[in-house]
Scaffold this motif. Structure first.
Motif, PDB file in Angstrom:
ATOM      1  N   ASP A 263     -67.231 -57.812   4.110  1.00  0.00           N
ATOM      2  CA  ASP A 263     -67.287 -57.597   2.668  1.00  0.00           C
ATOM      3  C   ASP A 263     -65.861 -57.629   2.106  1.00  0.00           C
ATOM      4  N   ASN A 264     -65.628 -58.482   1.124  1.00  0.00           N
ATOM      5  CA  ASN A 264     -64.289 -58.610   0.551  1.00  0.00           C
ATOM      6  C   ASN A 264     -63.997 -57.578  -0.534  1.00  0.00           C
ATOM      7  N   ASN A 265     -65.008 -56.833  -0.958  1.00  0.00           N
ATOM      8  CA  ASN A 265     -64.754 -55.731  -1.898  1.00  0.00           C
ATOM      9  C   ASN A 265     -64.394 -54.492  -1.070  1.00  0.00           C
ATOM     10  N   LYS A 266     -63.151 -54.420  -0.672  1.00  0.00           N
ATOM     11  CA  LYS A 266     -62.670 -53.422   0.291  1.00  0.00           C
ATOM     12  C   LYS A 266     -62.551 -52.056  -0.376  1.00  0.00           C
ATOM     13  N   ARG A 267     -62.688 -50.989   0.429  1.00  0.00           N
ATOM     14  CA  ARG A 267     -62.647 -49.640  -0.125  1.00  0.00           C
ATOM     15  C   ARG A 267     -61.763 -48.721   0.718  1.00  0.00           C
ATOM     16  N   PHE A 268     -61.225 -47.736   0.032  1.00  0.00           N
ATOM     17  CA  PHE A 268     -60.502 -46.633   0.668  1.00  0.00           C
ATOM     18  C   PHE A 268     -60.856 -45.362  -0.087  1.00  0.00           C
ATOM     19  N   SER A 269     -60.983 -44.269   0.638  1.00  0.00           N
ATOM     20  CA  SER A 269     -61.085 -42.961  -0.022  1.00  0.00           C
ATOM     21  C   SER A 269     -60.517 -41.900   0.895  1.00  0.00           C
ATOM     22  N   ILE A 270     -60.049 -40.828   0.294  1.00  0.00           N
ATOM     23  CA  ILE A 270     -59.695 -39.632   1.044  1.00  0.00           C
ATOM     24  C   ILE A 270     -60.388 -38.464   0.367  1.00  0.00           C
ATOM     25  N   SER A 271     -61.038 -37.637   1.173  1.00  0.00           N
ATOM     26  CA  SER A 271     -61.828 -36.522   0.658  1.00  0.00           C
ATOM     27  C   SER A 271     -61.375 -35.228   1.318  1.00  0.00           C
ATOM     28  N   PHE A 272     -61.523 -34.119   0.587  1.00  0.00           N
ATOM     29  CA  PHE A 272     -61.158 -32.795   1.085  1.00  0.00           C
ATOM     30  C   PHE A 272     -62.307 -31.831   0.817  1.00  0.00           C
ATOM     31  N   LYS A 273     -62.563 -30.949   1.754  1.00  0.00           N
ATOM     32  CA  LYS A 273     -63.512 -29.865   1.513  1.00  0.00           C
ATOM     33  C   LYS A 273     -62.836 -28.864   0.581  1.00  0.00           C
ATOM     34  N   THR A 274     -63.458 -28.594  -0.555  1.00  0.00           N
ATOM     35  CA  THR A 274     -62.848 -27.718  -1.565  1.00  0.00           C
ATOM     36  C   THR A 274     -63.876 -26.740  -2.125  1.00  0.00           C
TER      37      THR A 274
ATOM     38  N   LYS B 146     -72.225 -51.636  -2.407  1.00  0.00           N
ATOM     39  CA  LYS B 146     -72.840 -51.090  -1.192  1.00  0.00           C
ATOM     40  C   LYS B 146     -71.838 -50.266  -0.400  1.00  0.00           C
ATOM     41  N   GLY B 147     -70.555 -50.659  -0.445  1.00  0.00           N
ATOM     42  CA  GLY B 147     -69.538 -49.868   0.248  1.00  0.00           C
ATOM     43  C   GLY B 147     -69.491 -48.441  -0.251  1.00  0.00           C
ATOM     44  N   GLN B 148     -69.738 -48.259  -1.549  1.00  0.00           N
ATOM     45  CA  GLN B 148     -69.750 -46.910  -2.116  1.00  0.00           C
ATOM     46  C   GLN B 148     -70.933 -46.105  -1.589  1.00  0.00           C
ATOM     47  N   VAL B 149     -72.079 -46.752  -1.466  1.00  0.00           N
ATOM     48  CA  VAL B 149     -73.259 -46.070  -0.911  1.00  0.00           C
ATOM     49  C   VAL B 149     -72.988 -45.622   0.519  1.00  0.00           C
ATOM     50  N   TYR B 150     -72.464 -46.522   1.343  1.00  0.00           N
ATOM     51  CA  TYR B 150     -72.195 -46.189   2.742  1.00  0.00           C
ATOM     52  C   TYR B 150     -71.093 -45.131   2.847  1.00  0.00           C
ATOM     53  N   GLU B 151     -70.118 -45.220   1.958  1.00  0.00           N
ATOM     54  CA  GLU B 151     -69.052 -44.216   1.947  1.00  0.00           C
ATOM     55  C   GLU B 151     -69.623 -42.817   1.724  1.00  0.00           C
ATOM     56  N   MET B 152     -70.528 -42.687   0.777  1.00  0.00           N
ATOM     57  CA  MET B 152     -71.112 -41.371   0.491  1.00  0.00           C
ATOM     58  C   MET B 152     -71.909 -40.853   1.682  1.00  0.00           C
ATOM     59  N   LEU B 153     -72.615 -41.744   2.348  1.00  0.00           N
ATOM     60  CA  LEU B 153     -73.340 -41.339   3.554  1.00  0.00           C
ATOM     61  C   LEU B 153     -72.399 -40.779   4.610  1.00  0.00           C
ATOM     62  N   VAL B 154     -71.308 -41.497   4.849  1.00  0.00           N
ATOM     63  CA  VAL B 154     -70.363 -41.097   5.894  1.00  0.00           C
ATOM     64  C   VAL B 154     -69.654 -39.805   5.511  1.00  0.00           C
ATOM     65  N   VAL B 155     -69.176 -39.704   4.273  1.00  0.00           N
ATOM     66  CA  VAL B 155     -68.452 -38.500   3.848  1.00  0.00           C
ATOM     67  C   VAL B 155     -69.368 -37.283   3.850  1.00  0.00           C
ATOM     68  N   ASN B 156     -70.607 -37.454   3.406  1.00  0.00           N
ATOM     69  CA  ASN B 156     -71.543 -36.327   3.428  1.00  0.00           C
ATOM     70  C   ASN B 156     -71.819 -35.860   4.861  1.00  0.00           C
ATOM     71  N   SER B 157     -71.893 -36.785   5.790  1.00  0.00           N
ATOM     72  CA  SER B 157     -72.117 -36.385   7.185  1.00  0.00           C
ATOM     73  C   SER B 157     -70.921 -35.604   7.711  1.00  0.00           C
ATOM     74  N   TRP B 158     -69.705 -36.004   7.308  1.00  0.00           N
ATOM     75  CA  TRP B 158     -68.505 -35.256   7.711  1.00  0.00           C
ATOM     76  C   TRP B 158     -68.519 -33.856   7.100  1.00  0.00           C
ATOM     77  N   LEU B 159     -68.939 -33.755   5.850  1.00  0.00           N
ATOM     78  CA  LEU B 159     -68.929 -32.456   5.167  1.00  0.00           C
ATOM     79  C   LEU B 159     -69.788 -31.429   5.879  1.00  0.00           C
ATOM     80  N   TYR B 160     -70.936 -31.855   6.339  1.00  0.00           N
ATOM     81  CA  TYR B 160     -71.914 -30.914   6.879  1.00  0.00           C
ATOM     82  C   TYR B 160     -72.123 -31.084   8.377  1.00  0.00           C
ATOM     83  N   ASP B 161     -71.095 -31.640   9.059  1.00  0.00           N
ATOM     84  CA  ASP B 161     -71.082 -31.747  10.518  1.00  0.00           C
ATOM     85  C   ASP B 161     -72.303 -32.486  11.051  1.00  0.00           C
TER      86      ASP B 161
END
Length: 1009
Positions: free
Chosen positions: A81-92, A441-456
């Motif tokens: 996918d050429n619509n590349k993404r980056f994010s950094i998230s923190f538990k707050t 779609k990258g945003q959808v997958y990003e939310m899945l991955v970040v949510n899994s990190w949030l709640y172990d």
């Protein structure tokens, strides 16, 4: 609740997407062989590759890295996918209602160690090719996502964001906290003290919404001992309790790599990116223990009842304006049951024949109802909602819900409910295909991955999707959903009944309380303290007004013109004809979905029937037909297609004031369901009966309630629509059909329904006959070539069912008395529009787009948002008009003066070659905004109907590239002439509008009672 329920369904769909309810689709652009040299347990630039897994369901490889020194987590979802993404998230997790995490989210983007400018976020917004750039605060985490199709640009954005979160200037400059969060403002010793700040203004706007207040009360009622009882965005009454020291301490605690999750996505040189992140940022930090644990709520022993209030005008009727909700905390739920609860919410209330919705309607509990399962936090909730109800019905509401749920358990779901389950699968299949073929779609997958990190949770498990879907096909016959009701609802004492009541004059009461509080605060200040406050106000404004040095600006990374795609990507459009009807064919890959649009000419509708045209667009598809009652029709649409929508709108002719009114019929269906789409559309446009009196009454009541319930959120739309009516016939037409006039029309029909019933039916029949006619019809199809052949065959039969009559074209004349108007709504903030018409059309649209970028992201951002404290401001520039707007704005006349002073800004505009290049680059981002096939086709259709040549798109690109600083200065004189005959429309608080009544010709309340 119809419009609101549509948003609930959207949330439900997203919920299922984010919880793994997608289907396996082979997407040919992906491959699993990228970066195959990466080996588990090896070290790459300080990162240990903990796991690597190819996920067939989404045709991507997920790599999970741990940064050894800092403890940061990094996930890379690798594909082409050429619509590349980056994010950094923190538990707050928040500890109060001051909105500290929300204010930090704003503030860290106001300059950093490496980029010592006041707003690097803004600079990147106006000079990068970003396809997504934002930051968001949720209930328990904060995230900073960006996206770009250009890898160099993405690296620039990554650098700005990483420096912002780890090395922000908030430690050395308290003025950032005052600007973004809150501060006392005192212009002179004699002035009244005020509170201002961007987040403060944003949340004042948010707290005018009854829906926001309702969901706040729900979480507080269910989780009184956890962080979820707090408003992470900040309660405007409590934001001023936040100290600078608490603000800094919170950042120190949470913004460390050990508490972060970095997400990378798309076709990236991952070795290069890992090296950059390690060398420049993570290697500077050691691991640190951060307590972000969230206390679990002990189950409530019995159902809690909680009463809340929302504001309505002081002279409004409170009857039928209460919100009721039954809510359940869903603890210790499996992944499978979580998906099941999402489906259950739709089974219970997704249509008028759903058991719970039907029972509530039959017992006259509220005007509409819905259910929602929200798994987005550690503690999921299930809510059953009713709006336009009355407080005295709360016990009856509880009893009906409990009795209905017990009846479903005893008797099971009926055949209609089984059909509804099929409808749900059909809807999700469409959503899944649309998402996997979209640019987000990258945003959808990003939310899945970040949510899994949030709640172990295991992200791989969340992304492995096929098996989860397959388990649900036969579950309705296994009493699975009945068991969910028993387990999570009826046997669950951890529940609440929330009653949100209207309170007349509450907004005015709160404003008066704040005014008195500030007056009392000032009365206790010494002369020295007052002088200091005046000095602090002046110093803040001076800092805000002082421009960044050229040296500081030069530190912010940018691209060059050689990085731009100077050639437009043409949208394939082939004009054809079938039975005398124009067909536009767009051959695009749509992942198995057919997009069909029909543009019916509505210029035959007499002016005195135009409001019925608007009403028609709401009732079609929701009334009985000769073949089905409205519930059966809804069932067919849900089961077989993705829906049919009707929208009365206009298309402005190229380089002209003329416009063409059309009824746009929009159909979405899977390839194999297209025959059903044509059958259902024929049934709707040729066989609808408008004679179901009680249901027609209900639709009209819902339209009225929708407008009134959403008015606090719709202020900007109302102002923009009304202002557009001041300057053009097209604006008058659209405002008349869709804004205040239509609301007044609906109120009249509602208040006099029995007397006017025969007239309503007659007029709807008459307008329907005029609209759905072959004359001037244009049809659009988007799909592959094979799909088009099937479409053409089906459309050939369908076209013979469309009437072919000749009617006279109407000439519409609207009131030309343009006014400066103030519209009062229950709100703490204003929504402002200032509009003017040019003496002659602008010819160089590309240069206007650069002008918009400069005004939006330089002048208005600085003056309206940064200095004025509004949440936002911007400008809309068409070839013959300019409209300035601001939203969630604490000011009124001050903002209108800022709009006027844009003339001086433009006349004195001074940008060197590098600065102009950056503005041009930022403008290109708007030219290359990612669009899915449906959006591309809609754009091509619009250009065709408006007679805009596709060559204009290339011309616009060239005009953008050739824009100079002198061009921008030249617009100053043009704008000056326009502003001398401009008009203002303000929607907002009564106090502010009455305080500035001298600028208005008319002041009105939109909702009179």
């Amino acid at each position: 609740m119809r419009k609101y329920l549509k948003s609930i369904i959207s949330i439900l769909v997203c919920t299922l997407l984010f919880n793994g309810f997608l289907f396996g689709i082979q997407i040919p652009v992906y491959a699993d062989s990228l970066n195959s040299q990466f080996v588990e347990n090896n070290i790459y630039s300080g990162f240990n590759l903990k796991s690597k897994r190819y996920i067939e369901d989404i045709q991507s490889t997920l790599m999970e890295f741990n940064h050894i020194k800092s403890g940061a987590k990094l996930y890379y979802l690798q594909n082409k996918d050429n619509n590349k993404r980056f994010s950094i998230s923190f538990k707050t997790p928040p500890t109060d209602n001051t909105g500290v995490n929300h204010i930090i989210e704003h503030s860290v983007l106001c300059g950093s160690k490496k980029y010592p400018v006041k707003d690097p976020f803004l600079l990147m917004k106006k000079q990068s090719l970003q396809t997504f750039l934002n930051a968001m605060t949720a209930a328990d985490y904060t995230t900073y996502p960006v996206a770009s199709k250009n890898e160099k640009d993405l690296e620039n954005l990554m650098s700005v964001y990483l420096d912002a979160v780890f090395y922000p200037n908030i430690y050395s400059n308290p003025k950032i906290f005052k600007q973004e969060g809150w501060h006392y403002e005192l212009e002179s010793p004699e002035s009244e003290i005020e509170i201002n700040g961007i987040v403060y203004s944003e949340m004042k706007g948010a707290y005018s919404s009854p829906y926001r207040l309702l969901f706040n009360e729900i979480t507080k009622s269910l989780y009184p001992d956890t962080i979820y009882k707090y408003e992470s965005g900040g309660n405007p009454d409590e934001i001023p309790n936040l100290t600078y020291e608490k603000f800094i301490d919170t950042h120190k605690k949470y913004y460390v790599p050990s508490n972060s999750c970095i997400f990378l996505y798309g076709n990236l040189d991952i070795e290069k990116e890992l090296k950059f992140i390690d060398k420049n940022y993570l290697s500077k930090f050691d691991k640190k223990e951060v307590d972000t644990s969230i206390k679990k709520q002990n189950p409530l022993a019995k159902r809690k009842v909680k009463i809340g209030y929302y504001p309505i005008p002081k002279d409004s009727d409170i009857k039928d304006k209460t919100y009721l909700s039954l809510n359940y905390a869903i603890n210790n739920i499996s992944d499978e049951d979580s998906i099941g609860m999402s489906i259950l919410s739709d089974l219970l209330t997704g249509s008028d024949y759903s058991p719970l919705k039907k029972a509530l309607k039959e017992n006259n509990i509220g005007l509409d109802s819905g259910a929602m399962y929200d798994p987005s936090y550690m503690h999921p909730t299930f809510s059953i909602l009713v709006e336009n109800a009355n407080e005295q019905d709360k016990e009856k509401f509880e009893k009906i819900v409990d009795d209905t749920l017990r009846k479903v358990i005893k008797e099971g779901f009926d055949e209609q409910s089984k059909n509804k389950l099929e409808s749900i699968f059909n809807s999700y299949e469409l959503v899944k295909r649309a998402v996997t073929n979209s640019n987000f779609k990258g945003q959808v997958y990003e939310m899945l991955v970040v949510n899994s990190w949030l709640y172990d949770q295991n992200p791989i498990k969340q992304l492995q999707l096929d098996s989860k879907f397959k388990t649900f096909k036969g579950k309705i016959d296994e009493k699975y959903f009945e068991n969910l009701i028993q387990k999570y609802l009826l046997n669950n004492n951890h529940s609440s009944l929330v009653v949100l009541k209207p309170k007349q004059g509450l907004e005015e009461e709160n404003i008066a309380k704040l005014k008195n509080k500030l007056s009392e605060y000032k009365s206790k200040l010494s002369k020295e303290e007052i002088d200091n406050l005046v000095k602090e106000t002046q110093e803040l404004k001076k800092w805000q007004e002082t421009p960044d040095s050229k040296e500081a600006i030069a530190t912010v990374p940018t691209l060059s013109l050689s990085d731009l795609n100077t050639k437009v990507d043409k949208i394939p459009t082939v004009e054809k004809s079938k039975n005398g009807i124009k067909i536009l064919s767009h051959s695009l890959f749509t992942n198995g979905i057919d997009y069909t649009k029909m543009y019916f000419d509505t210029s035959k509708v007499p002016q005195d029937k135009l409001l019925y045209l608007s009403l028609l667009s709401y009732v079609l598809g929701d009334m009985d037909t000769d073949k089905s009652d409205y519930m059966e029709l809804e069932d067919k649409m849900d089961r077989y297609i993705g829906g049919i929508s009707f929208d009365a709108t206009t298309f402005r002719k190229y380089n002209s004031d003329k416009y063409e009114p059309r009824m746009v019929v929009d159909i979405v269906s899977l390839n194999d369901k297209l025959p059903y789409a044509f059958e259902i559309l024929d049934e709707i446009i040729n066989h609808t009966k408008f004679t179901n009196k009680e249901h027609l009454r209900e639709i009209i009541q819902m339209q009225r309630a929708d407008f009134e319930n959403n008015i606090s959120n719709a202020g900007m739309g109302i102002a923009i629509s009304r202002a557009g009516a001041y300057i053009s016939d097209e604006g008058k037409y659209n405002d008349y059909l869709n804004n205040i006039d239509f609301y007044k029309f609906i109120c009249d029909l509602d208040d006099n329904f029995d007397r006017k019933y025969d007239e309503i039916v007659k007029n709807l029949d008459y307008v329907n006959k005029l609209v759905f006619n072959k004359e001037n019809l244009i049809v659009s199809y988007t799909g592959d070539e094979k799909g088009y052949l099937k479409f053409e065959e089906l459309f050939n039969d369908f076209s013979n069912k469309i009437k072919d009559e000749k009617y006279s074209t109407q000439i519409y004349k609207f009131d030309d008395n343009s006014n400066d108007e103030g519209f009062i709504i229950p709100s703490k903030v204003q929504y402002i529009a200032k509009v003017g018409k040019m003496e002659s059309d602008f010819k160089e649209i590309g240069k206007l787009m650069v002008l918009k970028n400069i005004l939006d992201n330089d002048y208005l951002w600085q003056e309206v948002r940064v200095k004025g404290g509004a949440y936002g401001g911007g400008v809309s520039i068409r070839s013959n008009s300019v409209m300035f707007v601001s939203w969630e704005d604490p000011n009124l006349k001050e903002t209108l003066n800022i709009f006027d002073k844009s003339v001086d800004y433009l006349k004195n505009f001074n940008a060197d070659e590098r600065e102009m290049t950056n503005f041009i680059i930022g403008t290109f981002a708007s030219l290359d905004t990612p669009a899915d096939p449906d959006a591309k086709a809609a754009m091509a259709d619009s250009m065709y109907i408006s007679e805009t040549p596709q060559e204009e798109l290339q011309k616009i690109r060239e005009e953008v590239l050739s824009t100079t600083a002198q061009d921008i200065r030249n617009y100053g004189s043009i704008l000056e002439k326009m502003l001398k005959e401009s008009y203002n429309c303000v929607v907002g608080a009564e106090e502010q509008i009455q305080k500035n009544k001298d600028i208005f010709d008319n002041i009105k309340k939109i909702v009179e009672n």
